[in-house]
Design an enzyme around this catalytic site. Sequence first.
Site, mmCIF file in Angstrom:
data_model
loop_
_atom_site.group_PDB
_atom_site.id
_atom_site.type_symbol
_atom_site.label_atom_id
_atom_site.label_comp_id
_atom_site.label_asym_id
_atom_site.label_seq_id
_atom_site.Cartn_x
_atom_site.Cartn_y
_atom_site.Cartn_z
ATOM 1 N N GLY A 112 0.838 -1.187 0.000
ATOM 2 C CA GLY A 112 0.000 0.000 0.000
ATOM 3 C C GLY A 112 0.873 1.237 0.000
ATOM 4 O O GLY A 112 2.094 1.149 0.165
ATOM 5 N N GLN A 152 3.256 9.883 1.693
ATOM 6 C CA GLN A 152 4.552 9.224 1.522
ATOM 7 C C GLN A 152 5.287 9.711 0.276
ATOM 8 O O GLN A 152 6.492 9.508 0.166
ATOM 9 C CB GLN A 152 4.387 7.710 1.467
ATOM 10 C CG GLN A 152 3.979 7.103 2.789
ATOM 11 C CD GLN A 152 3.855 5.606 2.666
ATOM 12 O OE1 GLN A 152 2.793 5.103 2.319
ATOM 13 N NE2 GLN A 152 4.943 4.903 2.946
ATOM 14 N N CYS A 161 7.403 -0.785 6.204
ATOM 15 C CA CYS A 161 6.870 0.436 5.591
ATOM 16 C C CYS A 161 7.896 0.962 4.602
ATOM 17 O O CYS A 161 9.091 0.989 4.905
ATOM 18 C CB CYS A 161 6.583 1.475 6.674
ATOM 19 S SG CYS A 161 5.901 3.026 6.045
ATOM 20 N N LEU A 162 7.411 1.392 3.452
ATOM 21 C CA LEU A 162 8.313 1.944 2.450
ATOM 22 C C LEU A 162 8.992 3.222 2.932
ATOM 23 O O LEU A 162 10.052 3.582 2.431
ATOM 24 C CB LEU A 162 7.551 2.191 1.143
ATOM 25 C CG LEU A 162 6.933 0.939 0.513
ATOM 26 C CD1 LEU A 162 6.092 1.320 -0.691
ATOM 27 C CD2 LEU A 162 7.999 -0.085 0.149
ATOM 28 N N HIS A 189 -2.751 0.589 8.563
ATOM 29 C CA HIS A 189 -1.389 1.104 8.396
ATOM 30 C C HIS A 189 -1.391 2.319 7.466
ATOM 31 O O HIS A 189 -0.804 3.355 7.782
ATOM 32 C CB HIS A 189 -0.490 -0.012 7.840
ATOM 33 C CG HIS A 189 0.897 0.417 7.528
ATOM 34 N ND1 HIS A 189 1.981 0.026 8.267
ATOM 35 C CD2 HIS A 189 1.395 1.211 6.538
ATOM 36 C CE1 HIS A 189 3.084 0.549 7.748
ATOM 37 N NE2 HIS A 189 2.740 1.280 6.695
ATOM 38 N N GLU A 190 -2.041 2.178 6.306
ATOM 39 C CA GLU A 190 -2.031 3.274 5.332
ATOM 40 C C GLU A 190 -2.782 4.492 5.845
ATOM 41 O O GLU A 190 -2.337 5.623 5.680
ATOM 42 C CB GLU A 190 -2.591 2.812 3.982
ATOM 43 C CG GLU A 190 -1.778 1.739 3.298
ATOM 44 C CD GLU A 190 -0.297 2.045 3.165
ATOM 45 O OE1 GLU A 190 0.088 3.232 3.055
ATOM 46 O OE2 GLU A 190 0.499 1.092 3.180
ATOM 47 N N HIS A 210 -0.960 6.945 8.042
ATOM 48 C CA HIS A 210 -0.123 7.955 7.390
ATOM 49 C C HIS A 210 -0.860 9.283 7.241
ATOM 50 O O HIS A 210 -0.233 10.342 7.212
ATOM 51 C CB HIS A 210 0.326 7.479 6.007
ATOM 52 C CG HIS A 210 1.443 6.488 6.027
ATOM 53 N ND1 HIS A 210 2.723 6.819 6.411
ATOM 54 C CD2 HIS A 210 1.476 5.177 5.690
ATOM 55 C CE1 HIS A 210 3.500 5.754 6.311
ATOM 56 N NE2 HIS A 210 2.767 4.744 5.886
#
Length: 178
Positions: free
Chosen positions: A47, A52, A100-101, A142-143, A146
Site C-alpha cells: 500500500g 509518503q 513500511c516503504l 497502516h495506510e 499515514h
Amino acid sequence: MAVREILKMGDARLLRMAEPVRVFDTPELHALIADMFDTMEAANGAGLAAPQIGENLQLVIFGFANNTRYPDAPPVPRTVLINPVIEALGDEEEEGWEGCLSVPGLRGVVPRYAHIRYRGLDPLGQAIEREADGFHARVVQHEVDHLIGRLYPTSMRDLTKLGYTSVLFPELDAEPGE
C-alpha cells in the site's frame, strides 16, 4: 505515469495531518493515483499513502494478488480510498509484523484491530464501504495512519520487536524499498 520518491522517516512532511480531497474525477487526481500505483509497484509495496510521496491529501491505495515482502499474506483487493474513515468492529486486536516503504529495512510487531469497517470515496467521488479482517484490515489501518502523521513504530508497544528485516527475515531478499 511516474515512479515518485518515497519520503523516509524523519521527513517532517510525514508528520502532517493530511487535507481532505475535495474535487474528484480530475486529470490531476487520476495522474496522482497512477503515480502512486507505479511507485507502490516499483517498490513492491502492499500500500501507499499520498503523504509518503509528499502529497498532503487523504488518499491511500493498497492491494495485490501476491507480494514478495509478505509472502504468506492473502490477496488484498486493489483499492483507491479517498477521505477514509475506519471503524473498529469489536475490541479484538491482532499483533503482526509490519514494514513500511518510509521506514526501509525495518520490521516491527504492531497491534491492529482484527476486524474493521472502512468507508471513503473512489476517484469519481462514489462511496466505498467494506469490512475487512486479517492482513487486509492491517494494511488499511497502516495506510490510513499515514494520513494523521503516524508511522508504525509509534504504534508499537514493545520496541524489542523492532529490527532489521535482513536479520529477522533473512529468507526475504530485502528489496531496495524494504
